[in-house]
Every structure is written in C-alpha cells, then in structure tokens.
Design an enzyme around this catalytic site. Structure first.
Site, PDB file in Angstrom:
ATOM      1  N   ASP A 162       6.214   4.959  -1.283  1.00  0.00           N
ATOM      2  CA  ASP A 162       7.570   4.896  -1.432  1.00  0.00           C
ATOM      3  C   ASP A 162       8.284   3.869  -2.399  1.00  0.00           C
ATOM      4  O   ASP A 162       7.434   3.198  -3.064  1.00  0.00           O
ATOM      5  CB  ASP A 162       8.192   5.159  -0.065  1.00  0.00           C
ATOM      6  CG  ASP A 162       7.995   3.674   0.690  1.00  0.00           C
ATOM      7  OD1 ASP A 162       8.107   2.515  -0.045  1.00  0.00           O
ATOM      8  OD2 ASP A 162       7.565   3.732   2.031  1.00  0.00           O
ATOM      9  N   GLN A 212       0.915  -1.280   0.072  1.00  0.00           N
ATOM     10  CA  GLN A 212      -0.050  -0.227   0.081  1.00  0.00           C
ATOM     11  C   GLN A 212       1.023   0.973  -0.083  1.00  0.00           C
ATOM     12  O   GLN A 212       0.376   2.223   0.010  1.00  0.00           O
ATOM     13  CB  GLN A 212      -0.832   0.006   1.220  1.00  0.00           C
ATOM     14  CG  GLN A 212      -1.709  -1.165   1.253  1.00  0.00           C
ATOM     15  CD  GLN A 212      -2.299  -1.397   2.748  1.00  0.00           C
ATOM     16  OE1 GLN A 212      -3.324  -0.656   3.092  1.00  0.00           O
ATOM     17  NE2 GLN A 212      -1.788  -2.222   3.625  1.00  0.00           N
ATOM     18  N   HIS A 239      -1.493   1.766  -3.953  1.00  0.00           N
ATOM     19  CA  HIS A 239      -2.186   2.891  -3.834  1.00  0.00           C
ATOM     20  C   HIS A 239      -1.283   3.963  -4.482  1.00  0.00           C
ATOM     21  O   HIS A 239      -1.023   5.243  -4.237  1.00  0.00           O
ATOM     22  CB  HIS A 239      -2.060   3.396  -2.325  1.00  0.00           C
ATOM     23  CG  HIS A 239      -2.982   2.867  -1.494  1.00  0.00           C
ATOM     24  ND1 HIS A 239      -3.117   2.451  -0.179  1.00  0.00           N
ATOM     25  CD2 HIS A 239      -4.229   2.344  -1.752  1.00  0.00           C
ATOM     26  CE1 HIS A 239      -4.196   2.137   0.215  1.00  0.00           C
ATOM     27  NE2 HIS A 239      -5.065   1.736  -0.886  1.00  0.00           N
ATOM     28  N   CYS A 251      -0.734  13.907 -15.251  1.00  0.00           N
ATOM     29  CA  CYS A 251      -1.940  15.115 -15.265  1.00  0.00           C
ATOM     30  C   CYS A 251      -3.099  14.925 -14.864  1.00  0.00           C
ATOM     31  O   CYS A 251      -3.759  13.634 -15.054  1.00  0.00           O
ATOM     32  CB  CYS A 251      -2.023  15.371 -16.839  1.00  0.00           C
ATOM     33  SG  CYS A 251      -3.195  16.502 -17.402  1.00  0.00           S
TER      34      CYS A 251
HETATM   35  C1  BJW Z   1       4.911  -1.197  12.584  1.00  0.00           C
HETATM   36  C2  BJW Z   1       5.815  -0.692  12.718  1.00  0.00           C
HETATM   37  C3  BJW Z   1       6.814  -1.386  12.541  1.00  0.00           C
HETATM   38  C4  BJW Z   1       4.114   0.854  13.283  1.00  0.00           C
HETATM   39  N1  BJW Z   1       7.112  -2.574  12.002  1.00  0.00           N
HETATM   40  N2  BJW Z   1       4.356  -2.545  11.842  1.00  0.00           N
HETATM   41  C5  BJW Z   1     -15.605   0.238   3.654  1.00  0.00           C
HETATM   42  C6  BJW Z   1     -15.853   0.745   4.832  1.00  0.00           C
HETATM   43  C7  BJW Z   1     -15.688   2.233   5.316  1.00  0.00           C
HETATM   44  C8  BJW Z   1     -15.145   2.980   4.362  1.00  0.00           C
HETATM   45  C9  BJW Z   1     -14.767   2.300   2.938  1.00  0.00           C
HETATM   46  C10 BJW Z   1     -15.128   1.229   2.722  1.00  0.00           C
HETATM   47  N3  BJW Z   1     -14.530   0.746   1.521  1.00  0.00           N
HETATM   48  C11 BJW Z   1     -13.971   1.911   0.915  1.00  0.00           C
HETATM   49  C12 BJW Z   1     -14.299   2.938   2.072  1.00  0.00           C
HETATM   50  C13 BJW Z   1     -13.635   4.217   1.890  1.00  0.00           C
HETATM   51  C14 BJW Z   1     -11.945   4.302   1.868  1.00  0.00           C
HETATM   52  C15 BJW Z   1     -11.723   3.802   3.377  1.00  0.00           C
HETATM   53  O1  BJW Z   1     -11.093   2.581   3.324  1.00  0.00           O
HETATM   54  N4  BJW Z   1     -11.875   4.348   4.190  1.00  0.00           N
HETATM   55  C16 BJW Z   1     -11.562   3.593   5.769  1.00  0.00           C
HETATM   56  C17 BJW Z   1     -10.400   4.725   6.396  1.00  0.00           C
HETATM   57  C18 BJW Z   1     -12.813   3.715   6.584  1.00  0.00           C
HETATM   58  N5  BJW Z   1     -11.228   3.799   0.824  1.00  0.00           N
HETATM   59  C19 BJW Z   1     -11.158   4.536  -0.211  1.00  0.00           C
HETATM   60  O2  BJW Z   1     -11.515   5.627  -0.258  1.00  0.00           O
HETATM   61  C20 BJW Z   1     -10.294   3.655  -1.439  1.00  0.00           C
HETATM   62  N6  BJW Z   1     -11.074   3.908  -2.504  1.00  0.00           N
HETATM   63  C21 BJW Z   1     -12.270   3.500  -2.772  1.00  0.00           C
HETATM   64  O3  BJW Z   1     -12.858   2.584  -2.015  1.00  0.00           O
HETATM   65  O4  BJW Z   1     -12.776   3.570  -4.071  1.00  0.00           O
HETATM   66  C22 BJW Z   1     -13.990   3.121  -4.310  1.00  0.00           C
HETATM   67  C23 BJW Z   1     -14.517   3.317  -5.799  1.00  0.00           C
HETATM   68  C24 BJW Z   1     -14.540   2.557  -6.832  1.00  0.00           C
HETATM   69  C25 BJW Z   1     -14.772   3.030  -8.035  1.00  0.00           C
HETATM   70  C26 BJW Z   1     -14.683   4.237  -8.391  1.00  0.00           C
HETATM   71  C27 BJW Z   1     -14.469   5.315  -7.451  1.00  0.00           C
HETATM   72  C28 BJW Z   1     -14.183   4.825  -6.145  1.00  0.00           C
HETATM   73  C29 BJW Z   1      -8.983   4.477  -1.822  1.00  0.00           C
HETATM   74  C30 BJW Z   1      -8.138   4.399  -0.518  1.00  0.00           C
HETATM   75  C31 BJW Z   1      -6.942   5.146  -0.458  1.00  0.00           C
HETATM   76  C32 BJW Z   1      -5.964   5.277   0.425  1.00  0.00           C
HETATM   77  N7  BJW Z   1      -5.140   6.259   0.427  1.00  0.00           N
HETATM   78  C33 BJW Z   1      -3.963   6.649   1.303  1.00  0.00           C
HETATM   79  C34 BJW Z   1      -3.171   7.948   1.041  1.00  0.00           C
HETATM   80  C35 BJW Z   1      -2.375   7.313  -0.162  1.00  0.00           C
HETATM   81  C36 BJW Z   1      -1.366   8.471  -0.577  1.00  0.00           C
HETATM   82  C37 BJW Z   1      -0.570   9.215   0.518  1.00  0.00           C
HETATM   83  O5  BJW Z   1       0.317   8.526   0.867  1.00  0.00           O
HETATM   84  O6  BJW Z   1      -0.893  10.033   1.006  1.00  0.00           O
HETATM   85  O7  BJW Z   1      -3.172   5.328   1.495  1.00  0.00           O
HETATM   86  S1  BJW Z   1      -4.570   6.650   2.850  1.00  0.00           S
HETATM   87  C38 BJW Z   1      -3.477   5.776   3.897  1.00  0.00           C
HETATM   88  O8  BJW Z   1      -3.877   4.417   4.394  1.00  0.00           O
HETATM   89  C39 BJW Z   1      -2.410   5.252   2.720  1.00  0.00           C
HETATM   90  C40 BJW Z   1      -2.076   3.885   3.126  1.00  0.00           C
HETATM   91  O9  BJW Z   1      -1.603   3.139   2.167  1.00  0.00           O
HETATM   92  C41 BJW Z   1      -3.390   3.346   3.707  1.00  0.00           C
HETATM   93  C42 BJW Z   1      -3.365   2.318   4.830  1.00  0.00           C
HETATM   94  O10 BJW Z   1      -2.540   2.684   5.968  1.00  0.00           O
HETATM   95  P1  BJW Z   1      -1.449   1.668   6.355  1.00  0.00           P
HETATM   96  O11 BJW Z   1      -0.421   1.477   5.590  1.00  0.00           O
HETATM   97  O12 BJW Z   1      -2.222   0.764   7.092  1.00  0.00           O
HETATM   98  O13 BJW Z   1      -0.778   2.653   7.535  1.00  0.00           O
HETATM   99  P2  BJW Z   1      -1.316   2.735   9.121  1.00  0.00           P
HETATM  100  O14 BJW Z   1      -0.722   4.061   9.583  1.00  0.00           O
HETATM  101  O15 BJW Z   1      -2.972   2.924   9.068  1.00  0.00           O
HETATM  102  O16 BJW Z   1      -1.017   1.750  10.052  1.00  0.00           O
HETATM  103  C43 BJW Z   1       0.352   1.478  10.318  1.00  0.00           C
HETATM  104  C44 BJW Z   1       0.541   0.265  11.030  1.00  0.00           C
HETATM  105  O17 BJW Z   1       1.941  -0.181  11.136  1.00  0.00           O
HETATM  106  C45 BJW Z   1       0.104   0.105  12.530  1.00  0.00           C
HETATM  107  O18 BJW Z   1      -0.895  -0.957  12.719  1.00  0.00           O
HETATM  108  C46 BJW Z   1       1.387   0.192  13.441  1.00  0.00           C
HETATM  109  O19 BJW Z   1       0.936  -0.604  14.485  1.00  0.00           O
HETATM  110  C47 BJW Z   1       2.329  -0.618  12.415  1.00  0.00           C
HETATM  111  N8  BJW Z   1       3.631  -0.262  12.755  1.00  0.00           N
HETATM  112  N9  BJW Z   1       5.519   0.828  13.160  1.00  0.00           N
HETATM  113  C48 BJW Z   1       5.819  -2.916  11.698  1.00  0.00           C
HETATM  114  N10 BJW Z   1       8.009  -0.711  12.907  1.00  0.00           N
HETATM  115 ZN    ZN Z   2      -2.718  16.860 -19.607  1.00  0.00          ZN
END
Ligand code: BJW
Ligand code: ZN
Length: 262
Positions: free
Chosen positions: A106, A103, A121, A129
């Site tokens: 980087d 996800q 992601h 664009c």
């Molecule tokens: C360690 C550690 C160490 C610490 N060693 N571990 C169902 C229910 C409710 C809502 C939704 C649903 N389905 C979809 C949604 C909406 C939404 C969503 O999921 N929302 C939830 C938050 C509720 N999803 C979307 O909007 C997605 N799109 C979508 O559904 O589109 C539908 C569609 C279909 C067709 C046409 C149009 C639309 C898109 C989601 C995009 C997420 N984007 C981000 C930002 C990316 C860009 C950026 O970097 O700025 O992606 S948000 C952010 O969260 C990023 C990450 O990839 C993603 C996940 O986070 P991740 O990687 O799990 O990090 P953390 O911080 O949450 O957790 C870190 C973990 O590491 C922790 O557990 C720590 O304990 C651990 N940790 N140190 C090992 N050293």
């Molecule tokens: Zn263009």
C-alpha cells in the site's frame, strides 16, 4: 503511556542516530487493510495464496488475479493512514538518519509523510507488463470498482500487447534488487531497528531485522502477538501500531500528542 511503551525503549529511540523502521501488514491493519496471516481476519484465511499470489496463478487465470488485486488496490485507495503512520513519519523528522523499509504494497507510509519508503514487495500502484516489464498506468479512478471475487481481464501493454500484471512480488519471485540491497545496507549500518506488525515468516524480508541484530543494533518490536522475531528483539512492545508508535514518539521526543485512550 506506561503500559504501552517502556522508558527504556523511548530512551533507545531518542538516542539512536541511524534508525530503520521495518513494517509489515500489521502496520496497516488499523487503517482497515487486512493482514495476511492473522487468525480471523488475514487474507490467507479466506483466499488461497497459491491461486492468487504466484506467477503461475497469473499465467493460469490472469482475470482472477488481476480482479483480486484491483479490488485490494481500490480498498487501499479508500483507506487512510493512522496515528502510527504519522508517528513513523515523525521519527524521520527527529532522528538524524531514518528510513522506512516496508513489506507492504500500500501507499499509507507515503501518504503519512514518510519520505522514500523502500518497498521490498512492490506496490499495488505500479503495474507493469508481464512480458516486457514496461510500467503501465493503474486503471483510472472512473473505471468501475471491481467487487470482491469478480474476474477482471487485465489491460494490455501499450508496447507489446501482453497482459499487464500487478507490480507486487509473488512467492517464488526475486525481490527488487535495488530495494533489497538498500534494505540490507540500512539494516547493517543502523543502530536501532523498529520492527512493526510483521509475522517475520516471509524470507528474505525477515532477514532484515536479523541482519540489524547480528550487526549489533538494538531491535524493538511492536506487535500484539509473539513472533519469531522475539528472539532477536531487545524490547517487545505488545500492542497495536496505532497506539504504541505515537506513545513511543511522545516518550522519546515529546510529540506528537499521545492518542486519546478509550
Ligand atoms: C499488528 C496489528 C496491529 C496485527 N499493530 N501489529 C526460506 C525458508 C522457507 C521458504 C523460503 C525461504 N526463503 C524464501 C522462501 C520462499 C518464500 C517464503 O518466505 N515463504 C515462507 C512463507 C515460508 N519467499 C519467497 O518466495 C520470496 N521470494 C524468494 O525467496 O525468491 C527467491 C528467488 C531468488 C532469485 C530468483 C528467483 C527467486 C518472495 C516473497 C513474496 C511475498 N509476497 C507477499 C504478497 C505480496 C503481494 C500481495 O500483497 O498480495 O508479501 S506474501 C505476504 O507476506 C506479503 C507480505 O509482505 C508478506 C509478509 O507478511 P507480513 O507483512 O509479515 O504480514 P502477516 O499477516 O504475516 O503478519 C502480520 C503481523 O501483524 C502479525 O504478526 C500480527 O500479529 C501483526 N499485527 N495487527 C501491529 N494493529
Ligand atoms: Zn509489454
């Protein structure tokens, strides 16, 4: 090793024929790249996701959003992969078939030697664009590095002059179809999925370990904290990626060298 990984987990990994390594922001935390939701250090503790990580935010204030992503891109360029990233690349050399599904936006898996990580992601290094989707080169290294909080107007598309946007997936946007399909297919056909450093809160990505579990694969989780993925994990290794993954690879195949403790 004993307190970091179990012999059971190492045996499962060593015997698996098709392995998926599914990673989230915690995978990069020990390289100095912040996670999103960790209580003290997560990006969403300091920044408003709605003001920075949605298509509406970019439409309303492109310079704020572009400046924030440029600041993060420059920070990632300075970061280095850690021993855990190297251990993931080692899994790819040992297992008969292995793929990284990340996800993360980087490039630390690539720089550690992983072959073709699937980016669910998008990437900080693939701007495009906002109107015609033509890829645009990231600004070159000689440009002034944006400081935290500085607005930076995005470059204009060479084809249609619309603002260039970061090549990441924002809330409410569809994931890249090919990447999502490949991820679901790999999860459905693997016999072991290793989920590392993800809170398992963001969908549809969080479905990937669930698909693997439903199809009968073993799921091993590496995370210092409990997550909703505990429910589908056969083994929970509660520790940081940079320590647990090298120990797991060492226990499964005998290399690389275990990290120095202390
Ligand atoms: C360690 C550690 C160490 C610490 N060693 N571990 C169902 C229910 C409710 C809502 C939704 C649903 N389905 C979809 C949604 C909406 C939404 C969503 O999921 N929302 C939830 C938050 C509720 N999803 C979307 O909007 C997605 N799109 C979508 O559904 O589109 C539908 C569609 C279909 C067709 C046409 C149009 C639309 C898109 C989601 C995009 C997420 N984007 C981000 C930002 C990316 C860009 C950026 O970097 O700025 O992606 S948000 C952010 O969260 C990023 C990450 O990839 C993603 C996940 O986070 P991740 O990687 O799990 O990090 P953390 O911080 O949450 O957790 C870190 C973990 O590491 C922790 O557990 C720590 O304990 C651990 N940790 N140190 C090992 N050293
Ligand atoms: Zn263009």
């Amino acid at each position: 090793m004993a307190e970091l990984v179990t012999t059971e987990a190492a045996a499962m990994l060593g015997q698996a024929r098709r392995v998926v390594v599914f990673t989230g922001a915690g995978m990069s935390a020990e390289s100095g790249v912040p996670t999103f939701r960790d209580a003290l250090t997560g990006l969403w503790q300091r920044y408003d996701a709605h003001a920075l990580a949605t298509p509406e935010a970019f439409r309303d204030d492109p310079a704020l959003v572009w400046g924030w992503y440029e600041w993060r891109r420059c920070a990632v360029r300075r970061a280095q992969p850690h021993e855990g990233h190297l251990a993931v690349a080692a899994i790819e050399t040992h297992a008969p078939h292995a793929v990284v599904i990340t996800q993360n936006v980087d490039d630390l898996h690539e720089r550690a030697g992983s072959k073709a990580p699937v980016h669910l992601h998008g990437s900080l290094f693939a701007p495009r664009c906002s109107a015609c989707a033509q890829p645009a080169p990231p600004p070159d290294g000689t440009a002034e590095e944006p400081i935290e909080g500085r607005r930076t107007p995005p470059p204009r598309c060479a084809h249609c002059a619309a603002p260039v946007r970061p090549g990441v997936v924002w809330f409410g946007e569809a994931l890249p179809q090919q990447a999502l399909e490949a991820a679901v297919e790999e999860a459905a056909s693997c016999d072991l999925l290793l989920t590392v450093g993800t809170s398992g809160l963001v969908y549809p990505a969080a479905e990937i370990p669930q698909v693997a579990a439903r199809m009968g694969a073993t799921v091993i989780q590496v995370n210092p904290q409990p997550t909703p993925l505990d429910a589908v994990s056969d083994v929970n290794l509660r520790g940081p990626a940079a320590r647990v993954l090298p120990a797991l690879v060492q226990a499964a195949w005998g290399d690389p060298e275990p990290p120095q403790s202390g």
